[in-house]
Every structure is written in C-alpha cells, then in structure tokens.
Design an enzyme around this catalytic site. Structure first.
Site, mmCIF file in Angstrom:
data_model
loop_
_atom_site.group_PDB
_atom_site.id
_atom_site.type_symbol
_atom_site.label_atom_id
_atom_site.label_comp_id
_atom_site.label_asym_id
_atom_site.label_seq_id
_atom_site.Cartn_x
_atom_site.Cartn_y
_atom_site.Cartn_z
ATOM 1 C CG HIS A 68 -2.050 1.011 1.067
ATOM 2 N ND1 HIS A 68 -3.355 0.649 0.836
ATOM 3 C CD2 HIS A 68 -2.050 2.366 1.089
ATOM 4 C CE1 HIS A 68 -4.111 1.726 0.738
ATOM 5 N NE2 HIS A 68 -3.334 2.793 0.888
ATOM 6 C CG HIS B 74 -1.376 6.108 -2.806
ATOM 7 N ND1 HIS B 74 -2.397 5.815 -3.676
ATOM 8 C CD2 HIS B 74 -1.819 5.751 -1.568
ATOM 9 C CE1 HIS B 74 -3.417 5.315 -3.002
ATOM 10 N NE2 HIS B 74 -3.092 5.264 -1.720
ATOM 11 C CG HIS C 297 -7.901 3.011 -1.160
ATOM 12 N ND1 HIS C 297 -7.139 2.467 -2.154
ATOM 13 C CD2 HIS C 297 -7.080 3.846 -0.475
ATOM 14 C CE1 HIS C 297 -5.912 2.960 -2.079
ATOM 15 N NE2 HIS C 297 -5.840 3.804 -1.063
ATOM 16 C CD GLU D 50 -8.326 6.172 4.315
ATOM 17 O OE1 GLU D 50 -7.268 6.735 4.637
ATOM 18 O OE2 GLU D 50 -8.736 6.112 3.127
ATOM 19 C CG ASP E 282 -2.061 5.786 2.635
ATOM 20 O OD1 ASP E 282 -2.166 5.723 1.407
ATOM 21 O OD2 ASP E 282 -2.996 6.148 3.372
ATOM 22 C CG ASP E 283 -0.223 8.961 0.240
ATOM 23 O OD1 ASP E 283 0.134 8.870 -0.945
ATOM 24 O OD2 ASP E 283 -1.376 8.712 0.642
#
Length: 360
Positions: free
Chosen positions: A30, A32, A214, A217, A295-296
C-alpha cells in the site's frame, strides 16, 4: 466519526531484546506513487521547477492533516496535487521510482506494489498509455538498480465517472503480465461508492489482475462490504472499519482477504485518534490477513518499518508476531512464486537470529 475499537495490547517486549525491523524481509502493498516521494526530492524539484510549496510542505512538514470532514480531505488532496505538480519530466518519474525502491530496500522490503492513477499525469506525458509505459519502464530500471521487485497497480479515482475507470481497467489489462499486477480504486470514499465501479473491476478481474480497492477508511463497514460483494476484492486498502461489524470481519477472514493497514496514515487523517487505537491487534487476533503499509510517506512522514515499529510499541507485537505480519504481506502480494519463497525463507532466518541484547 467513531474511531475503530481495539483490544488492549499486551505489554511490549523488552527494548533490549528486539530484532532490527529494517532487516525483517517484507512486502509493501500500500504505497501511492506521488506519496512515495522523498521530502528532500519534493523541495529540490519544486525549487528547480519554480513551484511554490506551502509551509505545510516545507517548514511545517509533515503537515497536520485531518480528512474526516470534507474541508480536511480537500486540504489533503490540495497538498497532494501540489506535490504531483513538481513531477514534470520523464526523468523526474524515473528518479521518484528509483529513490522509492532505494528506500524500500533500506526498510527491508523485497517486493513493492506501487499504486498510480495515470490520469493525473496523462496531460504531461502524452496520454494514458505513454504514462503507463513510462511508469513501467521506470519500475524495471528501479528493480535492476536496487533488487527490489516492483509491481504496478493502476488505480481509478472514485471521484471521477465510472466510465473513466473502465477505460483505465482496459488499459491496465493490456499490461497484465508486463508489470501491471492489480487494479485499484482510491480517493475519498464518501464521493464515489464502490458498487458504481463494478464494471471496471469486472474487466480487470477477467484480465487476470488483482482487485485491490480502498475501503473502510473514511466510511464504515458498508464500504468494506461493497468491496467484497461488488468488487470481489482480493485485498482492501485500509479496511480497518470492518472491526465495527463482527460478522463482516468474519467474512473478511473466511475469504482470505488481505487488509492493507496503514497505522500512521490512519492517525494523520483522523481515522483513529492514536496509533494505539488503530485496530491492528483486534484484526490480527480475529485471523484477518494484514499487510502493513505506509500509504503516503511524503505527507505522513514515516515509511514501512515505522508501521511495524508501531505494531511493536503500541500493540505489543512480539518478534514472532511481527514475522507473521511480514509473511502475510508476502503471501498477499502478487510477487512471483520464487520471490515469495525466498522472502518467506528470509523471514524465518530473521526470526532465527538472536535478538539484540538477548543471551547468546
């Protein structure tokens, strides 16, 4: 939004008898594309390209974020779009993937699946197809330079029309077996229901791609249920809100769906108030398959090994349990069988080494 509940964590193991988590072999499922950029690279490229960065991306980095309301999500997306704007040349894209792979290697990741929406770059690089080919070429070069295997997940934007998603799904299928391994669905859950994208995911699944949307969340269990029922998810990005519905969680476990849990992201975006409230332990003890993810990192300030550290310090995971989390990430990946076997053997080897500070 009510934060996901979690069971009390056992006392963490002694700090003097812990193995190095950056040496634990793992897969990262996961991450991006733009969000994987190094902060130093963002600042450097912005200066070269004449892009003004807000204080939240410079002096006040990492930014204070919260996305549980529309205004907070808009701010998060605005910062993300500003960061994307510094990637203006093919070399910028290659540099991002090369540096990301270098960082993954340093974190102990032997396999990476990076998610990209080519629509965000198409106008800059000649269209959707040239953008996908550029990313795949950059991924191959990064693999050769670092030894980290890389698969690409083409992701649709749930705030755009479902027909756009079908276009991306057909494009992704053209490159199945040539670097594209899955089809995803990202952005604000509240602005695009999963069932609207059933057609696109049907195309992707028929083309041999993993279904990796996704869900669960910013929205609750219903979002996870749609990913299961309508998109036939193999993995779900986040999925932590499944703990709010025990029967749904049982279905997730029974179907062997891997949840890509991102503790630091959940806290930064307000999904959970603290890392201790992200339901990693609850999911694990229920039998759910978990792949921890960052994630980021560009916006949340931490990479993959930190997520394992949070499982250790906030949820009391032992080294044996952390090794099992790593195995689950590898088993939930699309890595070639030989890569899986090697990484799983390396996890066993990691666990077989004495912990730092333990008796020899």
């Amino acid at each position: 939004m009510e934060a996901p509940t979690t069971s009390p964590a056992p006392a963490p193991p002694s700090a003097s008898a812990r193995r190095d988590l950056t040496a634990l072999p793992k897969a990262h499922l996961h991450l991006h594309f733009t969000g994987s950029m190094r902060h130093s690279t963002l600042v450097e490229l912005a200066k070269e390209r004449g892009v003004h960065l807000p204080d939240a991306l410079v002096e006040d980095w990492p930014p204070r974020l919260r996305a549980t309301d529309e205004r907070g999500w808009f701010r998060f997306q605005r910062l993300y779009d500003i960061a994307r704007s510094v990637l203006q040349t093919p070399e910028d894209m290659r540099r991002l993937l090369r540096e990301t792979a270098e960082d993954e290697a340093a974190e102990g990741s032997g396999w990476l699946e990076i998610q990209v929406d080519p629509s965000g770059y198409a106008s800059r690089f000649g269209g959707l197809t040239p953008t996908v080919e550029l990313v795949l070429d950059a991924a191959r070069a990064a693999e050769e330079a670092t030894g980290v295997g890389i698969g690409v997940v083409v992701a649709a934007n749930r705030t755009r029309h479902p027909l756009d998603a079908k276009t991306l799904a057909r494009l992704a299928v053209r490159y199945a077996g040539r670097g594209v391994v899955g089809f995803g669905l990202s952005n604000d859950e509240r602005r695009g229901r999963a069932y609207d994208f059933e057609g696109a995911f049907r195309i992707a699944r028929r083309g041999g791609l993993l279904s990796v949307p996704h869900g669960g969340e910013l929205l609750g269990p219903a979002s996870v249920r749609e990913c299961l029922d309508n998109l036939e998810a193999d993995r779900i990005g986040h999925g932590v809100r499944a703990v709010e519905d025990p029967r749904l969680l049982e279905r997730v476990v029974e179907r062997g769906v891997t949840l890509e849990v991102c503790p630091a992201s959940n806290v930064s975006l307000g999904v959970a108030p603290t890392a201790a409230r992200v339901p990693v332990r609850t999911l694990f003890e229920a039998g759910a398959r978990i792949a921890l993810g960052a994630d980021d990192p560009l916006l949340f300030g931490s990479r993959l090994a930190r997520q394992y550290e949070l499982a250790r310090t906030e949820h009391g995971f032992t080294d044996a349990e952390l090794a099992e989390l790593a195995r689950q990430s590898i088993r939930g990946s699309s890595a070639p069988e030989g890569t899986r076997r090697r990484l799983l053997a390396d996890v066993d080897a990691w666990l077989g080494t004495p912990a730092a500070g333990s008796a020899g």
